[in-house]
Scaffold this motif. Structure first.
Motif, PDB file in Angstrom:
ATOM      1  N   HIS A 230     -32.955  27.207  66.205  1.00  0.00           N
ATOM      2  CA  HIS A 230     -31.824  26.428  66.687  1.00  0.00           C
ATOM      3  C   HIS A 230     -31.738  25.175  65.832  1.00  0.00           C
ATOM      4  O   HIS A 230     -32.693  24.402  65.772  1.00  0.00           O
ATOM      5  CB  HIS A 230     -32.024  26.066  68.153  1.00  0.00           C
ATOM      6  N   GLY A 231     -30.619  25.005  65.182  1.00  0.00           N
ATOM      7  CA  GLY A 231     -30.469  23.847  64.312  1.00  0.00           C
ATOM      8  C   GLY A 231     -29.217  23.064  64.666  1.00  0.00           C
ATOM      9  O   GLY A 231     -28.329  23.567  65.346  1.00  0.00           O
ATOM     10  N   ALA A 232     -29.220  21.817  64.217  1.00  0.00           N
ATOM     11  CA  ALA A 232     -28.021  21.005  64.416  1.00  0.00           C
ATOM     12  C   ALA A 232     -27.777  20.180  63.168  1.00  0.00           C
ATOM     13  O   ALA A 232     -28.724  19.756  62.500  1.00  0.00           O
ATOM     14  CB  ALA A 232     -28.180  20.093  65.637  1.00  0.00           C
ATOM     15  N   ASP A 233     -26.511  19.999  62.889  1.00  0.00           N
ATOM     16  CA  ASP A 233     -26.093  19.214  61.728  1.00  0.00           C
ATOM     17  C   ASP A 233     -25.030  18.223  62.192  1.00  0.00           C
ATOM     18  O   ASP A 233     -23.876  18.270  61.776  1.00  0.00           O
ATOM     19  CB  ASP A 233     -25.519  20.151  60.651  1.00  0.00           C
TER      20      ASP A 233
ATOM     21  N   SER B 285     -36.602  32.717  66.781  1.00  0.00           N
ATOM     22  CA  SER B 285     -35.305  32.154  67.153  1.00  0.00           C
ATOM     23  C   SER B 285     -35.242  30.749  66.593  1.00  0.00           C
ATOM     24  O   SER B 285     -36.162  29.953  66.809  1.00  0.00           O
ATOM     25  CB  SER B 285     -35.156  32.088  68.678  1.00  0.00           C
TER      26      SER B 285
ATOM     27  N   ARG C 120     -27.054  33.785  63.496  1.00  0.00           N
ATOM     28  CA  ARG C 120     -26.687  34.495  64.727  1.00  0.00           C
ATOM     29  C   ARG C 120     -26.753  33.586  65.945  1.00  0.00           C
ATOM     30  O   ARG C 120     -27.065  34.029  67.047  1.00  0.00           O
ATOM     31  CB  ARG C 120     -27.645  35.664  64.948  1.00  0.00           C
ATOM     32  N   GLN C 121     -26.508  32.328  65.734  1.00  0.00           N
ATOM     33  CA  GLN C 121     -26.472  31.349  66.840  1.00  0.00           C
ATOM     34  C   GLN C 121     -27.777  31.310  67.625  1.00  0.00           C
ATOM     35  O   GLN C 121     -27.787  31.095  68.831  1.00  0.00           O
ATOM     36  CB  GLN C 121     -25.307  31.642  67.798  1.00  0.00           C
ATOM     37  N   GLY C 122     -28.875  31.535  66.944  1.00  0.00           N
ATOM     38  CA  GLY C 122     -30.163  31.382  67.600  1.00  0.00           C
ATOM     39  C   GLY C 122     -30.718  32.632  68.232  1.00  0.00           C
ATOM     40  O   GLY C 122     -31.790  32.596  68.836  1.00  0.00           O
ATOM     41  N   ALA C 123     -30.015  33.739  68.108  1.00  0.00           N
ATOM     42  CA  ALA C 123     -30.577  34.981  68.650  1.00  0.00           C
ATOM     43  C   ALA C 123     -31.838  35.333  67.875  1.00  0.00           C
ATOM     44  O   ALA C 123     -31.963  34.994  66.697  1.00  0.00           O
ATOM     45  CB  ALA C 123     -29.553  36.107  68.540  1.00  0.00           C
ATOM     46  N   PRO C 124     -32.785  35.975  68.526  1.00  0.00           N
ATOM     47  CA  PRO C 124     -34.042  36.318  67.843  1.00  0.00           C
ATOM     48  C   PRO C 124     -33.768  37.188  66.626  1.00  0.00           C
ATOM     49  O   PRO C 124     -32.917  38.081  66.674  1.00  0.00           O
ATOM     50  CB  PRO C 124     -34.839  37.094  68.897  1.00  0.00           C
TER      51      PRO C 124
ATOM     52  N   HIS D 101     -36.595  29.987  75.792  1.00  0.00           N
ATOM     53  CA  HIS D 101     -37.760  30.708  75.310  1.00  0.00           C
ATOM     54  C   HIS D 101     -38.924  30.358  76.216  1.00  0.00           C
ATOM     55  O   HIS D 101     -39.277  29.183  76.339  1.00  0.00           O
ATOM     56  CB  HIS D 101     -38.069  30.313  73.865  1.00  0.00           C
TER      57      HIS D 101
ATOM     58  N   HIS E 256     -40.911  21.900  66.179  1.00  0.00           N
ATOM     59  CA  HIS E 256     -39.778  20.970  66.197  1.00  0.00           C
ATOM     60  C   HIS E 256     -39.842  20.138  64.924  1.00  0.00           C
ATOM     61  O   HIS E 256     -40.803  19.409  64.697  1.00  0.00           O
ATOM     62  CB  HIS E 256     -39.860  20.084  67.441  1.00  0.00           C
TER      63      HIS E 256
ATOM     64  N   TYR F 100     -35.410  23.657  65.628  1.00  0.00           N
ATOM     65  CA  TYR F 100     -36.422  24.187  66.547  1.00  0.00           C
ATOM     66  C   TYR F 100     -36.662  25.659  66.221  1.00  0.00           C
ATOM     67  O   TYR F 100     -35.709  26.409  66.010  1.00  0.00           O
ATOM     68  CB  TYR F 100     -35.943  24.077  67.997  1.00  0.00           C
TER      69      TYR F 100
ATOM     70  N   ALA G  94     -38.705  29.038  67.746  1.00  0.00           N
ATOM     71  CA  ALA G  94     -39.503  29.641  68.814  1.00  0.00           C
ATOM     72  C   ALA G  94     -39.960  31.019  68.356  1.00  0.00           C
ATOM     73  O   ALA G  94     -39.151  31.815  67.885  1.00  0.00           O
ATOM     74  CB  ALA G  94     -38.678  29.749  70.096  1.00  0.00           C
TER      75      ALA G  94
ATOM     76  N   GLY H  58     -21.315  19.306  67.265  1.00  0.00           N
ATOM     77  CA  GLY H  58     -22.467  19.586  66.418  1.00  0.00           C
ATOM     78  C   GLY H  58     -23.772  18.997  66.895  1.00  0.00           C
ATOM     79  O   GLY H  58     -24.804  19.153  66.238  1.00  0.00           O
TER      80      GLY H  58
ATOM     81  N   GLY I 194     -34.189  35.367  74.731  1.00  0.00           N
ATOM     82  CA  GLY I 194     -33.867  34.084  74.114  1.00  0.00           C
ATOM     83  C   GLY I 194     -32.516  34.021  73.447  1.00  0.00           C
ATOM     84  O   GLY I 194     -32.161  32.987  72.879  1.00  0.00           O
ATOM     85  N   ALA I 195     -31.763  35.095  73.479  1.00  0.00           N
ATOM     86  CA  ALA I 195     -30.416  35.018  72.902  1.00  0.00           C
ATOM     87  C   ALA I 195     -29.593  34.018  73.712  1.00  0.00           C
ATOM     88  O   ALA I 195     -29.812  33.850  74.913  1.00  0.00           O
ATOM     89  CB  ALA I 195     -29.763  36.393  72.927  1.00  0.00           C
ATOM     90  N   PRO I 196     -28.644  33.361  73.051  1.00  0.00           N
ATOM     91  CA  PRO I 196     -27.834  32.368  73.762  1.00  0.00           C
ATOM     92  C   PRO I 196     -27.082  33.012  74.923  1.00  0.00           C
ATOM     93  O   PRO I 196     -26.579  34.141  74.790  1.00  0.00           O
ATOM     94  CB  PRO I 196     -26.846  31.864  72.698  1.00  0.00           C
TER      95      PRO I 196
ATOM     96  N   ILE J 141     -27.077  18.504  69.551  1.00  0.00           N
ATOM     97  CA  ILE J 141     -27.941  19.486  70.204  1.00  0.00           C
ATOM     98  C   ILE J 141     -28.804  18.773  71.239  1.00  0.00           C
ATOM     99  O   ILE J 141     -29.199  17.616  71.054  1.00  0.00           O
ATOM    100  CB  ILE J 141     -28.830  20.230  69.164  1.00  0.00           C
TER     101      ILE J 141
END
Lengths: 361, 361, 361, 361
Positions: free
Chosen positions: C201-204, C199, C343-347, D201, C229, C215, C217, D223, D345-347, D225
């Motif tokens: 998770h990113g940010a811009d 999974s 996929r918005q952080g889905a595994p 997670h 991280h 991140y 996981a 944007g 862990g999905a959102p 996090i």
């Protein structure tokens, strides 16, 4: 020995003498400097000289100091040979009309240092002490802050430089490490290092024949004190200087690259009253617990600044910021430290000026 | 004043004298100790005594030392009054047959300390110095490691205790802070603090009338050295002791709760040869760069250990581990430090034994 | 292109491809290696190649990869060009019969990495991933400790690599920094990096068009978890990995040169009983609060070890310790991370083996 | 139950419910507060209540919550009982007309928290969440700096809270530790914790039946996090939060008492142009490497501030700064985290407002 095109010939020409531990660093920085043309590397061990030359891309090498000094194109020499050789090499170079930069310590005896300083002055040449630490961004900033009055009057300077270090064959821990601390103090204190006496305490618990642990206490003017702890036997490395002032106190931790210099707006305020007694004096003590501030420091190699200062002092016909005199003040303290060691740590007078008499009574 | 049931009467009865800064800590720990019954809190300021009593749950209070000493049920007293009052109170208590624990420093003059120690011995009573730091898990572990030979022979001890501190009205920074370092050294060094001379360097740059920055250098036996740096003017807090040994070196950083004690298997090895010259000696130097090890330390308040030791020494009719003699050794160094200050830092002899003559010549 | 004397010809001959950021380091280390003869430096920008050649003392340069590959004397090439060029260069080199070492990441797409790995195998040549960090003394020690069972079974791995970093024009923070963490995990974990899903998770937040904070996981086998991280926007620099095991836990702090690796004999013990219920299980939890130990680490540049391993794997006709497959596993996680971001952080499943199908369902 | 003199009766009267781990701290701080009269301590275990009462000097105790609530003199209650009991006690107290402060988390289920918040509003009473960390000098300063725009727009918040911790019998590591991080984020971020989804997670490698290692990723508005790492299995203790902003970045290191809060004037600047392409955008990135600044922080116990805020919110008839709603937002994230864990862990959507429906689709 040098190219003839204008852009290069407008540079000053320097030869590095000594291709041992420090010479390669000098060679690399003179080579990269816009002020200098690295004209030669000189070492009795010509293969060692060649290795250094190869590392910086094809500089002429020679085993002969005399040849270097005889070359009229050479403007200056930078000496990175053992301390006991500084005196003869420097005098020869000054007599050949070359400006000279010399590794710390200036010489192995104060009297020799005096002669070097006087010769440079007589010949109108620059004699610069390569007190490299003084040209680190941290120390340059500390000098600036103190000069601007940001710390107020200086109350104490405490320097610790300890590490598991090589036991030097010819010098004790004072002569090996303390020149760093002393030259920095001389550089940043408004009046230079003005100690008139030194007490030195050393220990040689491994029976190496010289002090491996050392402490220097130096009363400064106006009731302030400077202190240095140098140690070859410590398993942990500490390089820290605390400079306490009436307004603020500064801590320089050279091993913390993320925050080398911190300035604390904390301290003890003491409102002195002319008619104050001990009791009223106590009542006017107050404590400041203000912010901490850590100035951003540029990333620049100190030796690049050293090379620039050496060139500038030659061109501007002025003393270098770490002049032969500053090297002499460091030497004076070291020699007094040795004197104090011989008297079981009793305070020993620091020679000053260009006198060479026996100051201990 | 005490309960009569067996479980309580099998405890020793103690009165705390002095309800100022330290008294509440003593009261709390005696109260919580399985060895002690806290029988009274005594302070001329009865309201202050009452506040301390309230904080530990209903202990009798009194403003009268004489009443405390006249109570046959009281076995011992713990004194947390200013240093200048220790001498009269302790002698009175010893003459009343009470065991005594006394805050550091033992007394305000060495001669008085000698009298106290001799009186305790003459009367067959315990006189314990409350050198609290010695009973921290860290220092107990250090003592054990050194006693077990884990560090080898001691080469140097360097202690730094600096912080922005209250400028005390009656004592200088040496008498205020150095008792901690000196008592710890006396506790952990195999032969105790065996310095025969002390050099003290102090500074009073704020003109408070007493040293606010101080350094103590003490040559130890066998070429070792001990050194203490105490400072009231530092904005950063450092409490660190480095103990170098022939086998290993230990660093105690009291402000690093995650790793207070680190033992470094690093150092300089020197194979001495009876026929060795300076040159052959150099060739036998080698460096160890081994592992670091940090022992787990139990979490226990030092004063709980102090209370336990005071009780044990009384019951076992032996000297406390921080005996009056250890307090006297600390006092001897402090008094020599004052002597050295009066001689601009020249080494000053440390009085030893129970002599009281003028040792300086 | 190479000398003919025996001592040199018994060395393997390598050409460095790419004279940008990393190429000079490769050149310097191959030059200094006893296993290698640095035979050429190749870069389209021939002046840049020449500067690198000058820095290591006169190595032939060429702008032509084809010439290098056509030279039968060249045994191997080391590639330090942008990731998108790895695939064509590596295939060409493998088809020319050269062993290949390639900078991280192995390729810019997993499918291309698979092709590279398969080609190397088919041609019987070494394809090594230059996972430099794996060859630092710290990581080599960590791998050894885990392999020896010193930590027990691995419970979690947490890696933080944050710093104010250059925002790369072509890759996000995952592809720029996480290859370090992932390759290290793959290197030290007994079964390699065996995550089957990721999974990310990113940010811009600065709208640069790519993640600057990230991140990852990754559930591992047996209920363990790995987490990374990475961050380009942090003003403080942290490079720390914690590896928790059933027996001990290890912390690697790469920015603490005095104690990079610490092993804590602390943790939670859980005595599992086959018939245990939740309640009995709780009652069998206990805590260890044991010593800390920091192994001494040799000082050796990682790239020197890389060069040695590359030579050894060629000579011993075996996979390198950081093989093409390990590079492929890193690439698989990076590609799955990109999938998860979409996929918005889905595994997202991590492709494994040499398959190239779409694993996401 | 209370004294009748004016100075006391002008204070608000509070009863502490629960005399376990946290209750004694509440009792001590209410007792010392100028705003409060500590009127009773209530615990089913009356001996435990008595011990707490003794520690603060003679406060009435009772095992009966009903008696406390029936006392018209009691203005408010402070609840330090297990989370699962919060809902019934709070509702009962609110219905008895008492203001309520409740330990974190607000409740063990979001729906119950909603009911509590609505009941408080309906009854016109204060419901305060005891988010103690928010009242530390460090967090109060952070909130102030962000509110003043000193950091600019927030880009990311990264919080790490790891330690060797007790494995709780009833809650996982998210519910045990993350309320601290989440409540602080809610307190300092200008719009509160506005995450609309959470990815969680967790790992339970010791098979305890609950997550012992946990990570929370929460996309914020614009944007940004937020991320939280909580861990019961780490041998080292870290409590650090990094808050990145467009102007400056702040690091809070709660375990560094000498410099808890550091503000770095370092970062990435990005001049956005409306017509910018990826390429022109890259060209407008620049880096600031400015000073670091650490504000002086007063020394005040957070719970003293909590007690003051509870009193002020009652007197001023306003929400507490850490209101029931803030407790509800924390609860919403925790419940969504549990939801995300159930989906590998999905959102998972974070419920907002006072709705209680199933937000997951």
């Amino acid at each position: 020995m040098r190219g003839s095109d204008f852009s290069v010939s407008s540079r000053l020409n320097v030869a590095v003498i000594g291709a041992g531990y420090w010479g390669p660093n000098l060679a690399r920085n003179f080579r990269a400097s816009p002020d200098w043309n690295l004209a030669a590397i000189c070492d009795l061990d010509i293969e060692r000289a060649q290795r250094v030359a190869d590392g910086v891309g094809g500089v002429p090498v020679t085993p002969s100091l005399d040849d270097v000094l005889a070359d009229p194109g050479i403007d200056a020499i930078a000496i990175a040979t053992p301390a006991r050789t500084h005196h003869p090499i420097v005098l020869k170079a000054l007599d050949a009309g070359k400006h000279v930069m010399v590794e710390k310590p200036l010489a192995d005896e104060r009297a020799r240092g005096v002669e070097m300083v006087e010769r440079a002055r007589a010949n109108g040449l620059v004699l610069m002490a390569d007190h490299t630490y003084c040209y680190t961004p941290a120390v340059l900033k500390i000098r600036e802050l103190i000069a601007d009055g940001f710390l107020g009057d200086i109350l104490f300077v405490d320097s610790v430089r300890i590490n598991l270090g090589l036991i030097q064959p010819d010098v004790d821990v004072f002569w090996d490490l303390a020149p760093h601390d002393l030259s920095i103090m001389d550089f940043v204190l408004p009046g230079g290092l003005d100690a008139t006496t030194v007490s030195a305490h050393g220990a040689d618990p491994l029976r190496t024949g010289k002090s491996c642990v050392g402490y220097l206490a130096m009363p400064l003017q106006n009731g302030a004190i400077a202190h240095v702890h140098v140690n070859w036997l410590s398993p942990t490395k500490i390089r820290q200087m605390v400079i306490g002032g009436t307004k603020r106190t500064l801590v320089w931790d050279d091993l913390n690259p993320q925050q080398r210099v911190s300035v604390y707006d904390r301290g003890v305020d003491l409102a002195l009253q002319s008619a104050g007694t001990a009791d009223t004096r106590d009542s006017t003590i107050s404590y400041r617990l203000g912010d901490t501030w850590a100035p951003a420091l540029p990333e620049r190699e100190a030796l690049a600044n050293v090379a620039a200062e050496f060139a500038a002092s030659i061109r501007e016909k002025r003393d270098a910021r770490t002049s032969g005199e500053s090297g002499l003040r460091v030497l004076s303290v070291l020699e007094a430290a040795t004197g104090s060691l011989g008297r079981q740590g009793a305070p020993y007078p620091v020679a000053s000026g260009h006198t060479n008499g026996d100051h201990a009574s």
